[in-house]
Enzyme design. Structure first.
Site, mmCIF file in Angstrom:
data_model
loop_
_atom_site.group_PDB
_atom_site.id
_atom_site.type_symbol
_atom_site.label_atom_id
_atom_site.label_comp_id
_atom_site.label_asym_id
_atom_site.label_seq_id
_atom_site.Cartn_x
_atom_site.Cartn_y
_atom_site.Cartn_z
ATOM 1 N N GLU A 91 -0.388 30.719 -0.247
ATOM 2 C CA GLU A 91 0.345 29.614 -0.877
ATOM 3 C C GLU A 91 1.060 30.057 -2.154
ATOM 4 O O GLU A 91 0.608 30.981 -2.842
ATOM 5 C CB GLU A 91 -0.618 28.466 -1.189
ATOM 6 C CG GLU A 91 -1.193 27.858 0.075
ATOM 7 C CD GLU A 91 -2.005 26.600 -0.161
ATOM 8 O OE1 GLU A 91 -1.881 25.669 0.641
ATOM 9 O OE2 GLU A 91 -2.774 26.542 -1.145
ATOM 10 N N CYS A 104 4.738 30.274 -9.224
ATOM 11 C CA CYS A 104 3.361 30.753 -9.316
ATOM 12 C C CYS A 104 3.085 31.541 -8.028
ATOM 13 O O CYS A 104 3.011 30.967 -6.941
ATOM 14 C CB CYS A 104 2.454 29.530 -9.443
ATOM 15 S SG CYS A 104 0.722 29.924 -9.514
ATOM 16 N N CYS A 111 -9.565 35.572 -2.544
ATOM 17 C CA CYS A 111 -9.924 36.314 -3.764
ATOM 18 C C CYS A 111 -11.377 36.747 -3.658
ATOM 19 O O CYS A 111 -12.210 36.025 -3.119
ATOM 20 C CB CYS A 111 -9.730 35.419 -4.992
ATOM 21 S SG CYS A 111 -10.043 36.298 -6.545
ATOM 22 N N CYS A 115 -15.116 32.807 -8.345
ATOM 23 C CA CYS A 115 -15.351 31.934 -9.510
ATOM 24 C C CYS A 115 -15.796 30.558 -9.014
ATOM 25 O O CYS A 115 -15.247 30.036 -8.041
ATOM 26 C CB CYS A 115 -14.083 31.817 -10.350
ATOM 27 S SG CYS A 115 -13.550 33.410 -10.983
ATOM 28 N N CYS A 118 -13.104 27.480 -8.648
ATOM 29 C CA CYS A 118 -11.765 27.749 -8.093
ATOM 30 C C CYS A 118 -11.792 27.658 -6.572
ATOM 31 O O CYS A 118 -12.636 28.268 -5.913
ATOM 32 C CB CYS A 118 -11.335 29.143 -8.552
ATOM 33 S SG CYS A 118 -9.800 29.706 -7.810
ATOM 34 N N CYS A 338 -3.389 24.493 -10.793
ATOM 35 C CA CYS A 338 -4.219 25.686 -11.012
ATOM 36 C C CYS A 338 -5.542 25.597 -10.280
ATOM 37 O O CYS A 338 -6.268 24.603 -10.426
ATOM 38 C CB CYS A 338 -4.559 25.800 -12.493
ATOM 39 S SG CYS A 338 -3.425 26.787 -13.398
HETATM 40 C C1 SAM Z 1 -6.090 30.785 -9.742
HETATM 41 S S1 SAM Z 1 -6.118 31.893 -11.080
HETATM 42 C C2 SAM Z 1 -5.243 33.307 -10.494
HETATM 43 C C3 SAM Z 1 -5.153 34.399 -11.496
HETATM 44 C C4 SAM Z 1 -6.424 35.191 -11.786
HETATM 45 N N1 SAM Z 1 -7.203 35.411 -10.643
HETATM 46 C C5 SAM Z 1 -7.255 34.512 -12.859
HETATM 47 O O1 SAM Z 1 -8.350 34.043 -12.563
HETATM 48 O O2 SAM Z 1 -6.798 34.488 -14.007
HETATM 49 C C6 SAM Z 1 -4.963 31.183 -12.238
HETATM 50 C C7 SAM Z 1 -5.590 30.283 -13.277
HETATM 51 O O3 SAM Z 1 -6.146 29.120 -12.659
HETATM 52 C C8 SAM Z 1 -7.379 28.823 -13.289
HETATM 53 N N2 SAM Z 1 -8.176 27.964 -12.427
HETATM 54 C C9 SAM Z 1 -8.886 28.306 -11.345
HETATM 55 N N3 SAM Z 1 -9.508 27.217 -10.823
HETATM 56 C C10 SAM Z 1 -9.162 26.174 -11.594
HETATM 57 C C11 SAM Z 1 -9.448 24.790 -11.554
HETATM 58 N N4 SAM Z 1 -10.231 24.238 -10.610
HETATM 59 N N5 SAM Z 1 -8.913 23.990 -12.503
HETATM 60 C C12 SAM Z 1 -8.113 24.515 -13.470
HETATM 61 N N6 SAM Z 1 -7.790 25.820 -13.554
HETATM 62 C C13 SAM Z 1 -8.316 26.634 -12.620
HETATM 63 C C14 SAM Z 1 -7.938 30.209 -13.481
HETATM 64 O O4 SAM Z 1 -9.025 30.234 -14.355
HETATM 65 C C15 SAM Z 1 -6.749 30.948 -14.020
HETATM 66 O O5 SAM Z 1 -6.647 30.737 -15.419
HETATM 67 S S1 SF4 Z 2 -9.978 31.928 -10.772
HETATM 68 FE FE1 SF4 Z 2 -9.798 31.973 -8.546
HETATM 69 S S2 SF4 Z 2 -8.131 33.349 -8.161
HETATM 70 FE FE2 SF4 Z 2 -8.755 33.745 -10.287
HETATM 71 S S3 SF4 Z 2 -10.295 35.374 -10.123
HETATM 72 FE FE3 SF4 Z 2 -11.415 33.486 -10.019
HETATM 73 S S4 SF4 Z 2 -11.632 33.085 -7.812
HETATM 74 FE FE4 SF4 Z 2 -10.001 34.576 -8.075
#
Ligand code: SAM
Ligand code: SF4
Length: 353
Positions: A91, A104, A111, A115, A118, A338
Site C-alpha cells: 500500500e 508515503c 515488516c 511493533c 502497528c 500512520c
Molecule cells: C508505519 S512506520 C514506517 C516507518 C518505520 N518502520 C518506522 O517505524 O518508523 C511510520 C510511522 O507510523 C507510526 N505508526 C505505526 N503505527 C501507528 C499507529 N497505530 N498510530 C500512529 N502511528 C503509528 C510509526 O511509529 C512511524 O513513526
Molecule cells: S512501526 Fe510498523 S512499519 Fe515501522 S518498524 Fe514498527 S512494525 Fe515496522
C-alpha cells in the site's frame, strides 16, 4: 526474467550504455522522459533504433499495477493497493496539503519489527521491495493524479513511512532516493525526502556514510526502556541510547533537524512525566517532535488519549523549547493513516467487505 529499467540509478544506466557501445546521451534522454516528464514507459521512440532495440530486448519497463484505490471522503487522502509481479500486495498513500501532495511510500511487503501498535507489524515480513517497486509506487500515483485530479500532480514530499522498516532494506531504499534526487530525473530536493526508522542500527551506521543529507525521522515513542521495549521489540536488540548516539553523529546541514516521532497512547506514555522525560532526552539536539495520537486499526489493543491530555503533553515539551507539532490523522476513514497499512489479502478483503 529481464531486469527492470527502474532498478537502475543514473550511474548504473550510464554503465549499461557504455558497456554496450550506445550513445552516451541516451542516459539523460531516458531519465528525462521516464522521471521528469513521467511519460508512459518505455518512451523508447525518443532514442535511436539501435538503443531502443537494446533496451526493449534487455529491460523490463512494467510497473506495479494498481489493484484498488481508496479515496478518503474526509480529506481527499488516496490509498493505493498495488499488485506486484509475484502477487504480493503493498500500500501507498497520497496525503494532500494545499492542492499538493506528500507521498508515503512502502519499503517492504509487511515488516519484521512487530511493533505492538502497528497494523503493518501484524503482517510479518513477506519480502523486501525492489528499487523499481518503490519507484513504481511514485510513478503510478503521479499518473493516477494526472488522470483523476488533473492540475494536482504535484508530489512535493516523499516519506518512507508506509509499510516496512526502510533501513532494513537499505540498498533498495538508497537507490530509490538516488533516482528521486537525480537532476536528470524527478530532481526532488534532498530535504524533501524523509526516511523513518524504528531504530535499526545496521542501517543507521550506513546512513552517516551514504545518504546523510536525506532527512531522518526516528520513531521514539517512549524514553522509558520498559515501555519502548513493549512498543518496539527491536529496542531490546538496539536500545534507544545507542540509537540516539548514532543519530547524534549524523552531520546535519544548516536548518536540518532530526524528527522524533512520538505516538500518544492512552494511560501508557501520555503523562506530563513522560513528556518531561522526553524533553530532557532531546533538549539541546537539533530536534523536531511530531506527536501522533495513536491511530486505531481492527483488533488494536491501544487507544488514543483525549485532546486535553495531548495538549498538556505538548505544553510540557514547549517548556523545553523543542519545536513540536501534533500531527492529525489523515485518511483514517480508509485505513490510510500512520500505522494503518496492511496488505494482507484476508484483511484487505474484510476491509472492503
Ligand atoms: C508505519 S512506520 C514506517 C516507518 C518505520 N518502520 C518506522 O517505524 O518508523 C511510520 C510511522 O507510523 C507510526 N505508526 C505505526 N503505527 C501507528 C499507529 N497505530 N498510530 C500512529 N502511528 C503509528 C510509526 O511509529 C512511524 O513513526
Ligand atoms: S512501526 Fe510498523 S512499519 Fe515501522 S518498524 Fe514498527 S512494525 Fe515496522
Amino acid at each position: 526474467m529481464k531486469p527492470s529499467f527502474y532498478d537502475l540509478n543514473y550511474s548504473d544506466l550510464e554503465a549499461v550504455i557504455s558497456q554496450n557501445g550506445l550513445n552516451p546521451s541516451v542516459a539523460s534522454v531516458l531519465f528525462n522522459w521516464h522521471y521528469k516528464k513521467k511519460e508512459t514507459a518505455p518512451c523508447l521512440e525518443k532514442i535511436s533504433k539501435q538503443s531502443s532495440n537494446f533496451f526493449q530486448q534487455n529491460f523490463d519497463f512494467s510497473l506495479p499495477e494498481i489493484d484498488t484505490v481508496y479515496e478518503s471522503e474526509k480529506d481527499r487522502t488516496v490509498k493505493f493497493l498495488f499488485r506486484l509481479k509475484d502477487s504480493h500486495k503493498v500500500e501507498t498513500v497520497l496525503i494532500p496539503f494545499n492542492n499538493k501532495y506528500s507521498i508515503c511510500l512502502s519499503s517492504q511487503v509487511g515488516c519484521a519489527m512487530n511493533c505492538s501498535f502497528c497494523f503493518t507489524g501484524e503482517q510479518g515480513l513477506k519480502r523486501n521491495l525492489t528499487t523499481s517497486e518503490i519507484i513504481g509506487q511514485f510513478l503510478q500515483a503521479w499518473r493516477w493524479l494526472a488522470n483523476h485530479r488533473p492540475g494536482e500532480q504535484r508530489i512535493l514530499n516523499i516519506v518512507f513511512m508506509g509499510q516496512g522498516e526502510p533501513l532494513h532494506n537499505f540498498d533498495a531504499v538508497k537507490k530509490a532516493c538516488e533516482i528521486f534526487l537525480s537532476q536528470h530525473g524527478t530532481s526532488i530536493g534532498i530535504q524533501k525526502i524523509t526516511v523513518s526508522t524504528a531504530g535499526y542500527i545496521p542501517g543507521l551506521k550506513r546512513w552517516r556514510q551514504e545518504i546523510p543529507g536525506v532527512n531522518l525521522a526516528l520513531s521514539l515513542h517512549s524514553p522509558v526502556t520498559e515501555k519502548r521495549n513493549e512498543l518496539i521489540p527491536l529496542n531490546k536488540k538496539y536500545p534507544l541510547d545507542e540509537v540516539l548516539a548514532y543519530i547524534d553523529e549524523i552531520p546535519l546541514q544548516k536548518k536540518q533537524f532530526i524528527t522524533y516521532e512520538y505516538i500518544l497512547v492512552k494511560d501508557f506514555n501520555d503523562t506530563p512525566d513522560d513528556a518531561k522525560k522526553l524533553g530532557t532526552m532531546l533538549a539541546g539536539k537539533s530536534a523536531y517532535i511530531n506527536l501522533i495520537p495513536i491511530n486505531p486499526f481492527p483488533g488494536s489493543r491501544y487507544t488514543c488519549p483525549d485532546w486535553e491530555t495531548i495538549e498538556n503533553f505538548k505544553a510540557v515539551l514547549d517548556t523545553f523549547k523543542i519545536p513540536t507539532l501534533i500531527r492529525g490523522a489523515k485518511g483514517d476513514d480508509v485505513l490510510a493513516a500512520c500505522g494503518q497499512l496492511n496488505s494482507n489479502d484476508k484483511i484487505w478483503l474484510s476491509n472492503t467487505g
